[in-house]
Enzyme design. Structure first.
Site, mmCIF file in Angstrom:
data_model
loop_
_atom_site.group_PDB
_atom_site.id
_atom_site.type_symbol
_atom_site.label_atom_id
_atom_site.label_comp_id
_atom_site.label_asym_id
_atom_site.label_seq_id
_atom_site.Cartn_x
_atom_site.Cartn_y
_atom_site.Cartn_z
ATOM 1 N N ARG A 1 47.763 3.675 35.953
ATOM 2 C CA ARG A 1 46.898 2.616 35.425
ATOM 3 C C ARG A 1 45.830 3.278 34.563
ATOM 4 O O ARG A 1 44.874 3.842 35.088
ATOM 5 C CB ARG A 1 46.266 1.847 36.587
ATOM 6 C CG ARG A 1 45.620 0.546 36.205
ATOM 7 C CD ARG A 1 44.853 -0.036 37.370
ATOM 8 N NE ARG A 1 43.560 0.628 37.515
ATOM 9 C CZ ARG A 1 42.915 0.783 38.655
ATOM 10 N NH1 ARG A 1 43.439 0.362 39.778
ATOM 11 N NH2 ARG A 1 41.745 1.397 38.696
ATOM 12 N N HIS B 1 40.944 -1.492 37.101
ATOM 13 C CA HIS B 1 41.811 -2.439 37.816
ATOM 14 C C HIS B 1 41.799 -3.794 37.118
ATOM 15 O O HIS B 1 42.843 -4.369 36.821
ATOM 16 C CB HIS B 1 41.331 -2.574 39.263
ATOM 17 C CG HIS B 1 41.915 -3.737 39.991
ATOM 18 N ND1 HIS B 1 43.256 -3.813 40.300
ATOM 19 C CD2 HIS B 1 41.351 -4.881 40.451
ATOM 20 C CE1 HIS B 1 43.478 -4.959 40.929
ATOM 21 N NE2 HIS B 1 42.343 -5.626 41.016
ATOM 22 N N TYR C 1 35.496 5.931 40.871
ATOM 23 C CA TYR C 1 36.296 6.463 41.978
ATOM 24 C C TYR C 1 37.406 7.411 41.533
ATOM 25 O O TYR C 1 38.151 7.910 42.362
ATOM 26 C CB TYR C 1 36.876 5.315 42.825
ATOM 27 C CG TYR C 1 37.574 4.228 42.031
ATOM 28 C CD1 TYR C 1 38.865 4.418 41.549
ATOM 29 C CD2 TYR C 1 36.945 3.010 41.767
ATOM 30 C CE1 TYR C 1 39.508 3.423 40.832
ATOM 31 C CE2 TYR C 1 37.579 2.007 41.037
ATOM 32 C CZ TYR C 1 38.863 2.215 40.569
ATOM 33 O OH TYR C 1 39.498 1.240 39.855
#
Lengths: 322, 383, 360
Positions: free
Chosen positions: C256, C260, C269
């Site tokens: 990805r 998100h 993160y």
């Protein structure tokens, strides 16, 4: 009653090949209560399918099958095992038509036993209809006699939208009645007046209709003429029948087996308060299960409202208005 | 000029901090070209140009926090404002309609012979022992309202016995609902207690010299007039909402009358302008009307000061309750014989114990005591 | 002690990051038009994706889940499916939807807060975006059950993410699919991150493909940035399913490259170096290099393609922005086929309120 339910399945499967049955032990075993007895032998393993032991799968697959043109009738073995399926029921089954603006739909019936009184093990005697009634997009039905079970199940299967069909477990074998297998459905938006009376309206559904009718007999002996309404379709509620009755009697008692707190009785009381407050001669009373866990079976009949509690509530309501 | 406002960059974010501008005033920017980096509570994000144009103003230096919807950047020309959601109009709340019925349409199924009444009106009528069927309903669809019941109350009460109490059995069923004057007393005293800064001062009047020892009420009324002349501040109304008082030139005295149904307080107008005989006659008439429950609302309203002669029953001193808007009440206890120290010897005199309560929000202690002194001086004269 | 069963998980890659074929290419890789079509769709998906994020950043679109980096998987799956098959997507598979005929305008209408975006003109049978994780896998199983009962030669395809394979519904779906030999293919898009939770914290399983083995169905792993490998693996799985040989699971390993969703900040993160590495193996570049090396593509064609895509996206955006807001009464439409009376009354109320409020 359980034979009437199997009979309704049989009629509709015979007349609509889109109807398929799925659930745990619904095939060779005919369901743990025998509500699907003989169907697999008659219609074959494709149309009467034993699923793996997975409630979410039963409900989720019913969504997929219905979206692709079938009319699944799914059985959840006991209402206490419904919870894993709720995600699928609430997030998808109830709203697939809405989400796709009618492109896909979910003509599913989810059948499950409802309530206690059959000396069953833990988690087998739930009556959490309120949870289902709160969900937009679902119809919730609870028959109280073999004839109504037959007619209402036919209507549920034919309905173009999801119907939760709650079958009072203690009526499965307790009530016997000759039912004509004529394929005639009953309406899904109409309550049934089981007994007419002018003094007090008692609204109930499912197995509690039995206790309520006995209470009405007892009340008659004490000079109180009770009208007993079987709600039958718990969502949407047949407001008209209730209001018309309360308009005549001026008094309302709601009886249900489920716990009191935020129970369906509260909704009925609110509807009457909103629309018929000025007709009321006395405060509305509720006779319900207690706000505790359905106990194991040695106490279950202490939990389930009995005739005495219903009679006392009706009498108190009469006294309040004198 | 076109203003581009800071959009909600996450899900319900209220503000964002400017981290770095990537363009300057005068720059020509293309659509989707990065304009500025901002930091929200959730992320650092780059805001692209929503359309092509020349930058005419930047709002907010790095480190500055802008509210969602605030002007962020301005472009020359055009008038389109993007990045701001249409405002939501505050909306009135409507009750849920019931399917298939207009609000005005009468309900079918309802028993037309049944009297339609507000539940509270029904309960009140039951307490007052009124027959709902004999009342006229002035409410929506002919419903009987609380006002309808109250309007009928005095008329029917003279002829209708009070409602039969419910049979005993539960503690709650033994409780008797307060009705009429007693209910009014409960309400007005509760309000008075919550509102008034009550102070009471006690003193005896030596009435040993009185020629007519039976004229206690007439003398008390005259004494109050004397007290009001000395200190008009006690013959007043106080309005706490505006922190204002109205000092009255005329003494309209409310007199407490104890009846079987509760306390009634009829008013005698212009006490200072009437003779003792007139006052006595008027008082008798009011007392009779009170016991017969025939007082009109007018006879119960508009008092400027109050008197309670509880001493006709028993009791020496009390802390009588001032009922707003009045600011003072004089209580008179039972007359008694008391040892009164003289210059050389102790004598036994008849004395009248007095309790003067006043609302300390509006009346000073000095005013109250001067009022009391003047009243006592008047009471202590022989006639 | 004896071994009663043994299992293996195979990995396949046909196209390396540099655009060289690393295995035997399937027939479709020799079809020039088809190759260009696939590359074109991947490029369109990315153009659309960038624009959708920008629309959100400028307050013109609600929360949106980007597909950046997933284009090979999404287009590979779309190209493997037949029109009559049914797709049960998650909420990121733009490339598959575009391939199957869903329009960019419809996708924008959905993320722009309007249910009409899920009423695709084409394909009518596909499921709408599915936000409750893993629930869609059971819908695909149910659809496959319907096909099987009716003896139709159709398949269902369910997408699921790496995090989604931790959900009970996923296990129930692969299990029932295996038990009933349903014509369904599960595509696990393993992009390494379930929002902020990396795969290593999600499961101790070495592969996600092996989760199929427990259900008794074949599970393979493919390079999800390799559109050839994805299409090939899914095609053969669908072929088997169509022939009545039961379901399969394909784990596509990708990354990805975006946050998100637009409400997320992946910088919180995960390391920039990791993202940097992922960009070096991203799917569009290797497809383009393959085409260039085959003499099928050059700078001019690339520029023309990007301009075409930009124009198509702009047209879709314009159509979306001019699409009128639904009437308030629409929130009551399609809840039931036949609305109960109380809903009809509430609908009237909501409509009247909106009229009084001045038409919002």
């Amino acid at each position: 009653m359980v034979e009437a339910i199997a009979m309704a399945h049989g009629w509709e499967m015979q007349h609509d090949e889109r109807v398929v049955v799925l659930g745990q032990d619904v095939g060779a075993n005919g369901g743990v209560f025998r509500a699907t007895l003989g169907l697999q032998q008659r219609f074959g393993g494709d149309r009467v399918q034993d699923t793996p032991l997975a409630e979410a799968a039963i409900a989720g697959m019913a969504v997929g099958m219905a979206a692709q043109g079938l009319r699944p009738v799914a059985e959840i073995q006991f209402m206490g095992f419904l919870y894993p399926a709720l995600d699928q029921i609430v997030n998808h089954m109830s709203r697939l038509r809405y989400r796709t603006r009618g492109r896909l739909s979910c003509p599913v019936v989810v059948r499950m036993p409802h309530g206690g009184g059959i000396h069953a093990p833990e988690h087998h005697s739930e009556s959490v209809e309120t949870m289902l009634c709160h969900v937009p997009g679902l119809r919730v039905v609870c028959p109280s006699s073999p004839a109504r079970a037959y007619g209402l199940l036919l209507a549920a299967i034919r309905d173009p939208d999801p119907v939760m069909f709650l079958e009072p477990a203690r009526l499965y074998r307790a009530v016997r009645q000759d039912v004509e297998d004529d394929g005639r459905a009953l309406p899904l938006d109409t309550a049934f007046t089981l007994r007419e009376g002018g003094d007090v309206t008692i609204v109930t559904w499912g197995a509690m209709t039995a206790e309520t009718l006995r209470a009405a007999d007892e009340l008659a002996g004490r000079g109180i003429d009770a009208e007993v309404i079987d709600l039958a379709t718990l969502s949407p509620i047949d407001t008209e029948t209730i209001l018309a009755s309360v308009g005549r009697t001026g008094r309302l008692v709601v009886v249900h087996e489920a716990a009191r707190n935020v129970g369906l009785g509260a909704e009925i009381a609110a509807l009457v308060a909103e629309h018929a407050l000025y007709d009321l001669l006395a405060p509305i009373r509720r006779v319900t299960g207690y706000d505790t866990v359905m106990p194991l079976y040695r106490l279950e009949m202490d939990y389930i409202p009995g005739v005495e509690r219903i009679v006392a509530a009706a009498e108190r309501t009469m006294a309040d208005s004198r | 000029m076109t203003t581009f406002r800071l959009p909600d960059l996450g899900e319900g974010l209220a503000e964002a901090e400017i981290v770095e501008w990537h363009v300057r005033v005068g720059d020509r920017v293309e659509v989707d070209q990065p304009l500025v980096s901002v930091e929200t509570a959730k992320a650092v994000v780059e805001i692209p140009a929503p359309y092509a144009g020349t930058v005419s103003a930047l709002h907010g230096a790095p480190g500055e926090i802008l509210a969602t919807g605030a002007a962020l950047i301005e472009f020359e020309g055009g008038a389109t404002v993007v990045g701001s959601m249409p405002p939501t109009s505050p909306d009135e709340l409507i009750e849920h309609a019931r399917p298939g019925r207009d609000p005005g349409e009468p309900r079918h199924g309802a028993d037309s012979r049944r009297v339609r009444a507000l539940p509270a009106a029904r309960a009140l009528a039951q307490r007052l022992g009124l027959d709902l069927g004999s009342l006229h309903g002035s409410g929506h669809e002919g419903q009987i309202t609380i006002e309808d019941v109250l309007a009928a109350a005095p008329l029917q009460q003279a002829t209708t016995p009070p409602a039969t109490p419910a049979p005993a059995g539960h503690a709650q069923e033994l409780a008797e609902p307060l009705r009429g004057a007693r209910r009014t007393m409960a309400q007005s005293m509760t309000a008075a207690r919550d509102e008034v800064a009550l102070s009471t001062v006690f003193e005896d009047a030596d009435i040993d010299l009185w020629l007519d020892s039976g004229a206690v009420m007439a003398r008390l009324m005259r004494a109050i007039v004397a007290g009001c002349r000395a200190e008009p501040a006690l013959n007043a109304w106080y309005d706490p909402r505006t922190s204002s008082r109205t000092v009255h030139p005329q003494v309209d005295l409310a007199v407490a009358v104890d009846t079987a149904d509760g306390l009634l307080v009829p008013v005698i107008r212009d006490v200072g302008g009437k003779t003792a005989a007139q006052l006595a006659a008027e008082l008798d008439a009011l007392k009779s009307a009170a016991h017969a429950r025939r007082l009109s609302p007018e006879q119960l309203r508009g008092y400027t000061i109050m008197l309670s002669n509880f001493g006709t029953v028993a009791g020496r001193y009390a802390t009588p309750q001032v009922v707003p808007p009045a600011v003072a009440i004089l209580g008179a206890g039972r007359t008694r014989r008391a040892a009164v120290p003289g210059a050389e010897a102790v004598a036994v005199h008849r004395v009248l114990p007095l309790s003067l309560s006043f609302d300390h929000r509006c009346v000073t202690g000095g005013e109250a005591c001067r009022f009391l002194a003047a009243a006592i001086a008047d009471l202590q004269s022989p006639e | 002690m004896r071994t009663v069963a043994e299992f293996r998980v195979e990995y396949s890659q046909l196209l390396g990051p540099d655009g060289d074929a690393v295995g035997d290419l399937p027939p479709f890789a020799r079809d020039v038009e088809e190759l260009v079509r696939m590359y074109r769709m991947m490029t369109l998906a990315r153009s659309f994706d960038v624009k959708a994020v920008n629309l959100q950043r400028t307050g013109q679109l609600g929360t949106y889940a980007p597909c950046l980096g997933h284009e090979a998987t999404h287009v590979g799956v779309g190209a493997a499916m037949r029109a009559e098959d049914v797709l049960a997507p998650v909420y990121r598979e733009v490339g598959t939807q575009l391939w199957r005929g869903v329009t960019m305008r419809e996708i924008l209408v959905y993320w722009g807060g309007d249910e009409r975006g899920s009423d695709f003109a084409v394909p009518r049978g596909d499921f709408p975006w599915c936000i409750p994780i893993a629930t869609q896998t059971l819908h695909a199983a149910g659809a496959a059950m319907a096909f099987k009962i009716r003896r139709e030669r159709r398949c269902a395809v369910a997408y699921i993410g790496d995090g989604g394979t931790s959900e009970g519904d996923f296990y129930e779906a692969v299990n029932v699919a295996g038990a009933r030999a349903l014509p369904v293919v599960f595509v696990v898009v393993n992009n390494g991150w379930a929002i902020s939770v990396p795969l290593c914290a999600q499961t101790a399983a070495k592969t996600l493909a092996q989760k199929a083995i427990a259900a008794g169905i074949p599970g393979v792993q493919v390079d999800g940035n390799d559109v050839f490998a994805v299409r090939q693996a899914v095609s053969s799985a669908l072929e088997a399913a169509r022939d009545g040989r039961g379901p399969a699971l394909v784990e596509a390993i990708t990354y990805r490259l975006s946050d998100h969703t637009t409400a997320d900040d992946a910088g919180r993160y995960r390391q920039a170096a990791e993202v940097e590495r992922a960009w070096r193996i991203e799917p569009l570049l290797r497809t383009r290099r393959f085409l260039e090396k085959a003499g099928l593509w050059d700078e001019d064609r690339e520029r023309a393609l990007l301009a075409d895509c930009a124009r198509e996206v702009e047209q879709a955006v314009a159509a979306y922005l001019s699409f009128p807001k639904p009437e308030p009464g629409a929130m009551f439409d399609h809840l039931f086929e036949r609305a109960p009376a109380h809903l009809a009354a509430q609908r009237v109320m909501a409509t009247r309120r909106a009229d009084r409020a001045g038409g919002h």
